[in-house]
Design a protein around this motif. Structure first.
Motif, mmCIF file in Angstrom:
data_model
loop_
_atom_site.group_PDB
_atom_site.id
_atom_site.type_symbol
_atom_site.label_atom_id
_atom_site.label_comp_id
_atom_site.label_asym_id
_atom_site.label_seq_id
_atom_site.Cartn_x
_atom_site.Cartn_y
_atom_site.Cartn_z
ATOM 1 N N ILE A 8 0.834 -1.201 0.000
ATOM 2 C CA ILE A 8 0.000 0.000 0.000
ATOM 3 C C ILE A 8 0.870 1.254 0.000
ATOM 4 C CG2 ILE A 8 -1.627 1.330 1.398
ATOM 5 C CD1 ILE A 8 -2.865 -1.427 2.180
ATOM 6 N N THR A 9 1.872 1.284 0.843
ATOM 7 C CA THR A 9 2.769 2.434 0.917
ATOM 8 C C THR A 9 3.505 2.636 -0.404
ATOM 9 O OG1 THR A 9 3.063 2.124 3.292
ATOM 10 C CG2 THR A 9 4.731 3.430 2.145
ATOM 11 N N ARG A 12 1.118 3.793 -3.273
ATOM 12 C CA ARG A 12 0.760 5.207 -3.106
ATOM 13 C C ARG A 12 1.925 6.106 -3.526
ATOM 14 N NH1 ARG A 12 -1.557 5.225 1.841
ATOM 15 N NH2 ARG A 12 -3.618 5.222 0.931
ATOM 16 N N THR A 13 3.140 5.739 -3.140
ATOM 17 C CA THR A 13 4.324 6.517 -3.510
ATOM 18 C C THR A 13 4.520 6.527 -5.017
ATOM 19 O OG1 THR A 13 5.390 6.046 -1.398
ATOM 20 C CG2 THR A 13 6.826 6.696 -3.210
ATOM 21 N N HIS A 15 2.281 6.021 -7.328
ATOM 22 C CA HIS A 15 1.175 6.799 -7.900
ATOM 23 C C HIS A 15 1.470 8.289 -7.804
ATOM 24 C CE1 HIS A 15 -2.612 9.022 -7.696
ATOM 25 N NE2 HIS A 15 -3.092 8.098 -8.528
ATOM 26 N N ASP A 16 1.834 8.743 -6.622
ATOM 27 C CA ASP A 16 2.054 10.177 -6.405
ATOM 28 C C ASP A 16 3.225 10.710 -7.225
ATOM 29 O OD1 ASP A 16 -0.063 10.011 -4.663
ATOM 30 O OD2 ASP A 16 1.152 10.178 -2.848
ATOM 31 N N HIS A 42 -6.187 -7.324 -2.383
ATOM 32 C CA HIS A 42 -5.066 -6.698 -3.071
ATOM 33 C C HIS A 42 -4.486 -7.573 -4.169
ATOM 34 C CE1 HIS A 42 -5.198 -3.474 -0.183
ATOM 35 N NE2 HIS A 42 -5.252 -4.380 0.780
ATOM 36 N N GLN A 74 -3.901 3.326 -8.238
ATOM 37 C CA GLN A 74 -4.768 3.711 -7.125
ATOM 38 C C GLN A 74 -5.629 2.547 -6.656
ATOM 39 O OE1 GLN A 74 -7.255 7.081 -7.956
ATOM 40 N NE2 GLN A 74 -7.588 7.504 -5.810
ATOM 41 N N TYR A 77 -4.092 0.397 -3.826
ATOM 42 C CA TYR A 77 -4.051 0.829 -2.421
ATOM 43 C C TYR A 77 -5.364 1.403 -1.903
ATOM 44 C CZ TYR A 77 -3.238 5.660 -4.090
ATOM 45 O OH TYR A 77 -3.334 6.879 -4.687
ATOM 46 N N GLN A 78 -6.352 1.618 -2.752
ATOM 47 C CA GLN A 78 -7.642 2.116 -2.285
ATOM 48 C C GLN A 78 -8.729 1.102 -2.595
ATOM 49 O OE1 GLN A 78 -8.617 5.895 -3.972
ATOM 50 N NE2 GLN A 78 -8.021 6.970 -2.155
#
Length: 79
Positions: A8-9, A12-13, A15-16, A42, A74, A77-78
């Protein structure tokens, strides 16, 4: 099997950074294709992302491609 919290971490990283233009698509693609197996929900999302990123998609519209790439990241992790 790896830890879901790490997935997840990392997702997200990725993606950002990709969304901000600090990372190229090929790096994101390689990262996704290198992911292992994860428990549900997941695991299914990781496999869907890997299926999406596997073809190069060089002929796709870059804006639409990036939007679809970001949606796949996304989804990892979402819920």
């Amino acid at each position: 099997m790896k830890k879901v919290e790490d997935l997840i971490t990392s997702a997200r990283t990725m993606h950002d950074r990709y969304a901000a233009g600090r990372m190229e698509r090929d790096i994101v693609r390689q990262w996704v294709l290198g992911l292992g197996s994860y428990p549900e929900p997941h695991g299914k999302r990781v496999q869907e992302a890997a299926s999406w990123f596997k073809p190069l998609r060089d002929d796709a519209d870059p804006v639409e491609l990036k939007a679809a790439d970001l949606a796949k990241l996304q989804a990892i992790y979402q819920p």
